[in-house]
Structures are given as structure tokens and as C-alpha cells.
Scaffold this motif. Structure first.
Motif, PDB file in Angstrom:
ATOM      1  N   MET A   2       0.726  -1.353  -0.045  1.00 28.94           N
ATOM      2  CA  MET A   2      -0.146   0.061  -0.098  1.00 28.94           C
ATOM      3  C   MET A   2       0.862   1.302   0.247  1.00 28.94           C
ATOM      4  SD  MET A   2      -3.074   1.107   2.457  1.00 28.94           S
ATOM      5  CE  MET A   2      -3.666  -0.458   2.287  1.00 28.94           C
ATOM      6  N   GLN A   3       0.564   2.065  -0.830  1.00 23.88           N
ATOM      7  CA  GLN A   3       1.228   3.438  -0.725  1.00 23.88           C
ATOM      8  C   GLN A   3       1.139   4.237   0.424  1.00 23.88           C
ATOM      9  OE1 GLN A   3      -0.044   5.879  -4.182  1.00 23.88           O
ATOM     10  NE2 GLN A   3      -0.616   3.823  -5.287  1.00 23.88           N
ATOM     11  N   GLN A   6      -1.291   7.297   1.317  1.00 22.01           N
ATOM     12  CA  GLN A   6      -2.709   6.961   1.444  1.00 22.01           C
ATOM     13  C   GLN A   6      -2.942   5.995   2.453  1.00 22.01           C
ATOM     14  OE1 GLN A   6      -4.481   5.746  -2.271  1.00 22.01           O
ATOM     15  NE2 GLN A   6      -4.096   7.612  -3.085  1.00 22.01           N
ATOM     16  N   TRP A   7      -2.073   5.076   2.934  1.00 20.18           N
ATOM     17  CA  TRP A   7      -2.201   4.523   4.186  1.00 20.18           C
ATOM     18  C   TRP A   7      -2.310   5.461   5.321  1.00 20.18           C
ATOM     19  CZ3 TRP A   7      -2.523  -0.630   5.530  1.00 20.18           C
ATOM     20  CH2 TRP A   7      -2.288  -0.964   7.030  1.00 20.18           C
ATOM     21  N   VAL A  35      -6.207   0.582  -2.865  1.00 20.17           N
ATOM     22  CA  VAL A  35      -5.619   0.616  -1.558  1.00 20.17           C
ATOM     23  C   VAL A  35      -6.624   0.538  -0.757  1.00 20.17           C
ATOM     24  CG1 VAL A  35      -4.858   2.625   0.072  1.00 20.17           C
ATOM     25  CG2 VAL A  35      -4.123   2.673  -2.433  1.00 20.17           C
TER      26      VAL A  35
END
Length: 254
Positions: A2-3, A6-7, A35
Motif C-alpha cells: 500500500m502506498q 494513502q495508508w 488501496v
């Protein structure tokens, strides 16, 4: 993987929001479907598991749908992701309505006992009666209107009215239920197929949660859904669960 940015948005705690109690919320305007799906997986949040005893829906509240939802592979995957995104919002509004109803029932009992209510409480009650288009002191009407909408109905209508989250109104205006407005003070999007001379728009909302709240308030207060509310009241009187199939006929005017 996950980026990370954005997490962080997904795991941001919102303790300053009323009733949040540190729930997890998606605050980023542009969040990608993969995501969200990955994050749901870390919570073991899958629809089939919800049928198992002891499982619950995580308190994850997206403010908007993933912008690339339509590009996700597989119709079934997209639909499941949509339902998992909307379900917590529906349950949150159900919880708010339940607490409001319980509070109103307590106040009604206090009035029946002859208890004196504080001026602030009396003023709030008058506002609540007006909000639900009920005459002051018409407790029967008010309590018929402040009540839950079956989750099955809310999810089904969100899916139908928003095209499973792919409609322009859902993507650009957080509008899950296709509510119309003629009020200039309310934000809205003009339907592309609107006929000449028509003035209605499809309401736009700041968040998905606002759309869910407006939808349930519409069902609970508008004259067009009186039949739904009457059927719900009959179920209450019989101490039966609020069954979506038993109530759906009351939506013939939607």
C-alpha cells in the motif's frame, strides 16, 4: 504494498469528530480502489465472514468512493468493494438514529411523568419535531419517523441509484441515492438528460456519510414514504425485526 501516503490517510484518527471515538476514516479526497481493498484485507473485512458469529463491520468511514473504481478488474470484485465501502456508513447512521430514538422515548416518558424539562431540551425538542415535519408534541408521528431503515434496503438502493458507485453523481457529488433538489442553496449536479425547462438537479454532498444521512431522513420525513413508515410501525408493534422485504413496497414512490 500500500502506498504509504494513502495508508496514512486511511489510518488517520479523527478524535475531534463527534462520536468518532478514534474510528478509522478515509480523509483523502482521491483514494484508489486497490488501496481501500488492501486495507480492508488487513482488517479481515470480507462480506462472507460477516455471517459468522462474533464478527463485526469495522468502523471505517470513507468520505468518498475510490476514483478508479470502474477500472477494477471483475464486476463481482467492484460490487463487493462498493458494498464494503457503504455498509459502515449505513450502520453508523443507523446507530445515530437508534440513539436519537432512545433519547426521544426517554424524554416522552419524562413528560408523561410530569417532569420539568430544561429550556434547552425543550428548544431542542421543538427543533426535532420541526425537522421531521411533525407537529409539536405529536410524539406518535415523531417516533414513527425517527427510526431505522433496514440495511438491506439502504444498500440495495445505493447500488441501484449510483450504478454500484460508478455514476457521475456518485463520483463527483458523493450522491449514492440520486436525490433531487430544486433548492438553490443546496449543491447539485445537472443531469445530462434533463429536459429543457426543467430545474431539478441531483444533490451533491460533501461526504458519502452526508448522502446516507440525507437519504434516511428523506425516507423518515417525506410524505411519499408514509407507507414504508406505517409498515415499520406495524413491525414494531408486533415486536418483529425490521425486515427489508416486508417494507420495500413502501418505496414505490422512490
Amino acid at each position: 504494498m500500500m502506498q504509504s501516503s494513502q495508508w496514512r490517510y486511511l489510518t488517520a484518527l479523527t478524535a475531534d469528530r463527534p462520536g468518532s471515538n478514534g474510528e478509522v476514516c478515509a480523509l483523502q479526497a482521491e483514494i484508489r480502489a486497490e488501496v481501500v481493498a488492501d486495507y480492508f484485507a488487513t482488517l479481515n473485512y470480507h462480506l462472507p465472514q460477516l455471517r459468522e458469529p462474533g464478527t463485526s463491520v469495522p468502523r471505517v468511514f470513507l468520505t468518498r468512493l475510490p476514483s478508479n473504481l470502474e477500472q477494477q478488474p471483475g464486476v463481482g470484485h467492484r460490487k463487493r468493494l462498493f458494498l464494503r465501502s457503504v455498509l459502515p456508513l449505513v450502520l453508523l447512521e443507523q446507530e445515530r438514529l437508534r440513539l436519537l430514538r432512545e433519547n426521544l422515548m426517554d424524554l416522552r416518558a419524562a413528560e408523561a411523568r410530569g417532569d420539568s424539562l430544561p429550556e434547552e431540551t425543550q428548544a431542542w425538542l421543538l427543533e426535532t419535531f420541526a425537522l421531521y415535519n411533525a407537529k409539536a408534541d405529536d410524539w406518535e408521528t415523531l417516533l414513527r419517523r425517527v427510526d431505522a431503515v433496514p440495511v438491506s434496503i439502504a444498500l440495495a438502493q445505493a447500488a441501484m441509484e449510483s450504478g454500484w458507485g460508478l455514476s457521475r453523481f456518485a463520483q463527483q457529488g458523493n450522491s449514492l441515492f440520486g436525490q433531487w433538489t430544486w433548492k438553490r442553496r443546496q449543491s447539485g449536479l445537472v443531469p445530462e438528460e434533463r429536459e429543457e425547462g426543467e430545474r431539478h438537479r441531483v444533490r451533491a454532498f460533501e461526504t458519502l456519510g452526508d448522502s446516507v444521512r440525507s437519504y434516511m431522513h428523506n425516507l423518515n420525513s417525506h410524505w411519499a414514504y408514509k407507507e414504508l413508515r406505517e409498515q415499520r410501525a406495524r413491525l414494531r408493534m408486533a415486536n418483529d425485526p425490521l425486515d427489508g422485504l416486508a417494507m420495500v413496497a413502501g418505496l414505490r414512490n422512490y
